[in-house]
Write a protein that holds these residues in place. Structure first.
Motif, PDB file in Angstrom:
ATOM      1  N   SER A 142       0.833  -1.210   0.000  1.00 36.80           N
ATOM      2  CA  SER A 142       0.000   0.000   0.000  1.00 36.80           C
ATOM      3  C   SER A 142       0.865   1.257   0.000  1.00 36.80           C
ATOM      4  O   SER A 142       0.537   2.252  -0.658  1.00 36.80           O
ATOM      5  CB  SER A 142      -0.927   0.006   1.218  1.00 36.80           C
ATOM      6  OG  SER A 142      -1.817  -1.096   1.204  1.00 36.80           O
ATOM      7  N   SER A 146       1.100   4.031  -2.843  1.00 40.56           N
ATOM      8  CA  SER A 146       0.863   5.426  -2.454  1.00 40.56           C
ATOM      9  C   SER A 146       1.873   6.363  -3.091  1.00 40.56           C
ATOM     10  O   SER A 146       1.576   7.543  -3.319  1.00 40.56           O
ATOM     11  CB  SER A 146       0.909   5.567  -0.923  1.00 40.56           C
ATOM     12  OG  SER A 146      -0.090   4.789  -0.309  1.00 40.56           O
ATOM     13  N   PHE A 149       0.427   7.448  -6.188  1.00 41.67           N
ATOM     14  CA  PHE A 149      -0.545   8.513  -5.939  1.00 41.67           C
ATOM     15  C   PHE A 149       0.151   9.869  -5.814  1.00 41.67           C
ATOM     16  O   PHE A 149      -0.292  10.867  -6.402  1.00 41.67           O
ATOM     17  CB  PHE A 149      -1.334   8.216  -4.655  1.00 41.67           C
ATOM     18  CG  PHE A 149      -2.034   9.408  -4.066  1.00 41.67           C
ATOM     19  CD1 PHE A 149      -3.180   9.915  -4.644  1.00 41.67           C
ATOM     20  CD2 PHE A 149      -1.534  10.034  -2.921  1.00 41.67           C
ATOM     21  CE1 PHE A 149      -3.830  11.014  -4.111  1.00 41.67           C
ATOM     22  CE2 PHE A 149      -2.167  11.131  -2.372  1.00 41.67           C
ATOM     23  CZ  PHE A 149      -3.325  11.629  -2.971  1.00 41.67           C
ATOM     24  N   SER A 280       5.671   6.697 -11.252  1.00 46.12           N
ATOM     25  CA  SER A 280       4.334   6.212 -10.915  1.00 46.12           C
ATOM     26  C   SER A 280       4.121   4.802 -11.457  1.00 46.12           C
ATOM     27  O   SER A 280       3.624   3.911 -10.751  1.00 46.12           O
ATOM     28  CB  SER A 280       3.278   7.158 -11.487  1.00 46.12           C
ATOM     29  OG  SER A 280       1.979   6.675 -11.217  1.00 46.12           O
ATOM     30  N   THR A 323      -9.842  -3.734  -5.297  1.00 44.31           N
ATOM     31  CA  THR A 323      -8.593  -2.971  -5.423  1.00 44.31           C
ATOM     32  C   THR A 323      -7.618  -3.693  -6.353  1.00 44.31           C
ATOM     33  O   THR A 323      -6.985  -3.068  -7.216  1.00 44.31           O
ATOM     34  CB  THR A 323      -7.953  -2.782  -4.037  1.00 44.31           C
ATOM     35  OG1 THR A 323      -8.883  -2.138  -3.163  1.00 44.31           O
ATOM     36  CG2 THR A 323      -6.692  -1.933  -4.139  1.00 44.31           C
ATOM     37  N   TYR A 327      -6.145  -2.213 -10.068  1.00 39.37           N
ATOM     38  CA  TYR A 327      -4.743  -2.029 -10.452  1.00 39.37           C
ATOM     39  C   TYR A 327      -4.354  -2.961 -11.594  1.00 39.37           C
ATOM     40  O   TYR A 327      -3.501  -2.609 -12.431  1.00 39.37           O
ATOM     41  CB  TYR A 327      -3.831  -2.237  -9.242  1.00 39.37           C
ATOM     42  CG  TYR A 327      -3.717  -1.005  -8.374  1.00 39.37           C
ATOM     43  CD1 TYR A 327      -2.948   0.078  -8.776  1.00 39.37           C
ATOM     44  CD2 TYR A 327      -4.376  -0.920  -7.167  1.00 39.37           C
ATOM     45  CE1 TYR A 327      -2.844   1.226  -8.001  1.00 39.37           C
ATOM     46  CE2 TYR A 327      -4.288   0.215  -6.374  1.00 39.37           C
ATOM     47  CZ  TYR A 327      -3.522   1.287  -6.796  1.00 39.37           C
ATOM     48  OH  TYR A 327      -3.425   2.422  -6.011  1.00 39.37           O
ATOM     49  N   PHE A 352      -5.501   4.894  -5.097  1.00 41.71           N
ATOM     50  CA  PHE A 352      -5.165   5.264  -3.717  1.00 41.71           C
ATOM     51  C   PHE A 352      -6.440   5.455  -2.898  1.00 41.71           C
ATOM     52  O   PHE A 352      -6.496   5.061  -1.728  1.00 41.71           O
ATOM     53  CB  PHE A 352      -4.336   6.546  -3.706  1.00 41.71           C
ATOM     54  CG  PHE A 352      -3.984   7.036  -2.323  1.00 41.71           C
ATOM     55  CD1 PHE A 352      -2.982   6.420  -1.582  1.00 41.71           C
ATOM     56  CD2 PHE A 352      -4.657   8.115  -1.760  1.00 41.71           C
ATOM     57  CE1 PHE A 352      -2.656   6.871  -0.313  1.00 41.71           C
ATOM     58  CE2 PHE A 352      -4.336   8.568  -0.493  1.00 41.71           C
ATOM     59  CZ  PHE A 352      -3.329   7.943   0.233  1.00 41.71           C
ATOM     60  N   ILE A 355      -7.587   2.132  -1.815  1.00 36.22           N
ATOM     61  CA  ILE A 355      -6.771   1.632  -0.706  1.00 36.22           C
ATOM     62  C   ILE A 355      -7.225   2.240   0.610  1.00 36.22           C
ATOM     63  O   ILE A 355      -7.416   1.538   1.616  1.00 36.22           O
ATOM     64  CB  ILE A 355      -5.277   1.940  -0.955  1.00 36.22           C
ATOM     65  CG1 ILE A 355      -4.737   1.094  -2.110  1.00 36.22           C
ATOM     66  CG2 ILE A 355      -4.453   1.682   0.309  1.00 36.22           C
ATOM     67  CD1 ILE A 355      -3.334   1.443  -2.526  1.00 36.22           C
TER      68      ILE A 355
END
Length: 373
Positions: A142, A146, A149, A280, A323, A327, A352, A355
């Motif tokens: 996570s 992030s 994000f 990213s 989730t 992705y 995000f 999450i």
């Protein structure tokens, strides 16, 4: 040695150092000042080491991996995020990311501090080594996702496109800050109040309010009485978060005479869009298989050991699957349809959001086997 007290002190000092680090990070990001980079990095590394000390000391104090409740999980999430930022920034030499990442980390740590930091015995289903394996892997994945994000947020700020939606995203962060502020102040100055009411099945319940009462399920308490089909206590908390966050946002707009996007845009001018997009993408390439491992594979093994089934359509399991599918679709669009830039940046921000929804809202609001957190 009082390891429990030492862990709390280490975490508090780490929070303070990260708060201070924002200043040299901001100056270095805008002015490209080499000395400020060094100061910011020293402060961040010192904070990260203190976070590790917190984690180790709390593990010794409680006797198990300190990831069993919301306070411990959000705190560990913050540790992993700082570690991920330091790792990825060093690989790409893009230390400017830290200026945007540290405030996000502080919000995560601040949100975790709202919950009780007291250690409590583990319920039977958590008394397993899979607690550490599953939750630590999920937190690490996570944190890496992030990063996508954060770099996507910077990307959209630099392009200055879809600013109204981006402003809405930033406003939500301010709302969380508002929740942290009102919760902290009320913890210091407001005495909890217990309200007895009759629930929707006719049984008596007691709701303990930690914030001043605006809404309740009792006709004579608060400004607004709600039906028993609505959890007035949780709705009361949401109202306070948006009320204080809205006031804070209004103050920022009046003082700065700019939107949050306009305030932050000058700090993105010297960043490379292609590099931000690549970071990213790389973060998702690393975080997605790690989430697959921790959020699905390890979770199913532990579920079989604890509850006698690999899958049971528990709300947490469902949202973990959602989730994962999101992705997976993002990577599919990126690799096969060659989506990049603004479109994948928005998808990373939505991811995000999923999450956060899964780790926070599902745990606290939707009843399920994971509600113990």
């Amino acid at each position: 040695m009082n390891y429990f007290s030492l862990s709390s002190d280490a975490l508090l000092l780490a929070f303070i150092l990260l708060l201070i680090a924002i200043i040299p990070f901001g100056y270095a990001t805008k002015m490209r000042h080499a000395a400020s980079w060094k100061i910011a990095l020293v402060l961040t590394w010192a904070a990260f080491i203190l976070q590790i000390i917190y984690f180790v000391c709390r593990w010794i104090a409680v006797g198990h991996a300190p990831v069993s409740n919301m306070y411990e999980f959000m705190t560990f999430f913050g540790i992993m995020l700082i570690g991920a930022i330091l790792l990825i920034s060093s690989l790409y030499k893009q230390w400017s990311i830290g200026f945007f990442a540290i405030p996000i980390t502080l919000i995560i740590l601040g949100y975790g501090s709202v919950f009780s930091n007291e250690a409590s015995p583990l319920i039977p289903s958590l008394q397993s080594h899979w607690l550490a394996i599953h939750v630590i892997t999920v937190a690490a994945s996570s944190a890496i996702l992030s990063v996508a994000f954060i770099t996507s947020l910077i990307y959209l700020l630099k392009t200055a496109k879809a600013s109204k939606w981006l402003e809405f995203v930033l406003f939500q962060l301010v709302v969380v800050i508002g929740f942290i502020l009102i919760s902290t102040l009320c913890h210091l100055f407001f005495s909890p109040r217990a309200i007895e009411f009759t629930n929707k099945v006719g049984k008596k319940e007691v709701a303990t309010y930690m914030l001043p009462i605006i809404t309740s399920n009792h006709a004579d308490v608060g400004l607004l009485a709600l039906s028993n089909s609505i959890d007035a206590k949780k709705f009361n908390t949401i109202l306070w978060a948006f009320l204080v966050g809205g006031i804070l946002y209004f103050i920022i707009r009046v003082v700065a005479r700019k939107t949050l996007c306009e305030i932050l845009q000058p700090f993105t001018l010297k960043m490379d869009l292609k590099l931000l997009d690549e970071i990213s993408h790389r973060a998702i390439l690393i975080g997605f298989p790690l989430f697959s491992l921790g959020g699905l594979f390890f979770a199913m093994i532990w579920a079989q050991m604890a509850w006698g089934r690999y899958w049971g359509w528990d709300p947490k399991e469902v949202w973990a699957l959602i989730t994962w599918l999101f992705y997976a679709a993002l990577l599919h669009l990126r690799l096969t349809k060659e989506w990049e830039g603004e479109r994948t940046a928005w998808l990373a921000i939505i991811g995000f959001g999923l999450i956060v929804f899964n780790q926070v809202f599902v745990n606290l609001v939707i009843a399920g086997l994971h509600s113990y957190a």
